[in-house]
Design an enzyme around this catalytic site. Sequence first.
Site: not given
Length: 332
Positions: A36, A121-123, A148, A152
Amino acid sequence: MQRLLVTGGAYFIGSNFVHYVIENTEDHVTVLDKLTYAGNLASLQGLPADRFSFVQGDIADPALVDGLVAEADVVVHYAAESHNDNSLHDPRPFLDTNIIGTYTLIEAARKHSKRFHHISTDEVYGDLELDDPERFTEQTPYNPSSPYSSTKAGSDLLVRAWVRSFGLQATISNCSNNYGPYQHVEKFIPRQITNVIDGIRPKLYGKGENVRDWIHANDHSSAVLAIIAKGRIGETYLIGADGEKNNKDVVELILKHMGQAPDAYDHVIDRAGHDLRYAIDSTKLRTELGWEPRFSNFDTGIEDTIAWYRDNEDWWRPQKAATEAKYKEQGQ
């Protein structure tokens, strides 16, 4: 020698992992990447042909994925749509890649009884207050705040369910914000560095108080290899290097290293739902697996990263104009 299938290996942290594996092991790496806008074959130049191969394709393509997983010993799943701003503009690609793509991979890994490591991810944990002394641990409840991070989180939960329901031989790692070579200029640190190179003032969301826990991509890579080699199946490991910095301090550090005045930046409108603070407690990774970061000095790491972008303008220049045009449309 193991045969690793690395998804998303032409993007930032995936390509750093591929280089790290080639330089530090005898393993063979096959990269599967859709290429992409964020993927870049130039990030994989110079790798030895006898230990590296590249396949362009979609992780949501069951037939392609099945054949590649069957030939691998270990699947390392980096591929993801990962830019928060893009997820706010158009969430659908995040569902297609992060949810359906992960499902396709774990089904193939289950069918062929392959070791699987999932990069996250920590998000997924949401955010912490700026003055909160707490840090994320493996027991922190999920509380994602964007398309996002929610996709995840969904992909993490799929992997956990496949471990419990089907015996998938998998581990998960949730890492803090990465920086280093090969990162797309849409991201915070390379955007500011390349702006200064181009004589453009850096851009700071809001007041710049948002805190991120920064880790060099090479340290992320070494942690992932440690988890693949020694991690307990079904376990999650948080990867961090105690690198908490607010965005204002990061911009000012970049300006200092690039010979500019510390206030030579502009404030722009803040991102919608912008998380306040991320902070990782990586005690489990360090005590169980004996891992330690090499790049513990963020100041030195930033200086090295600036030097890489100065020396590799041919790599990032084709991305720059379109990226800044998109940010301009958004008032950022």
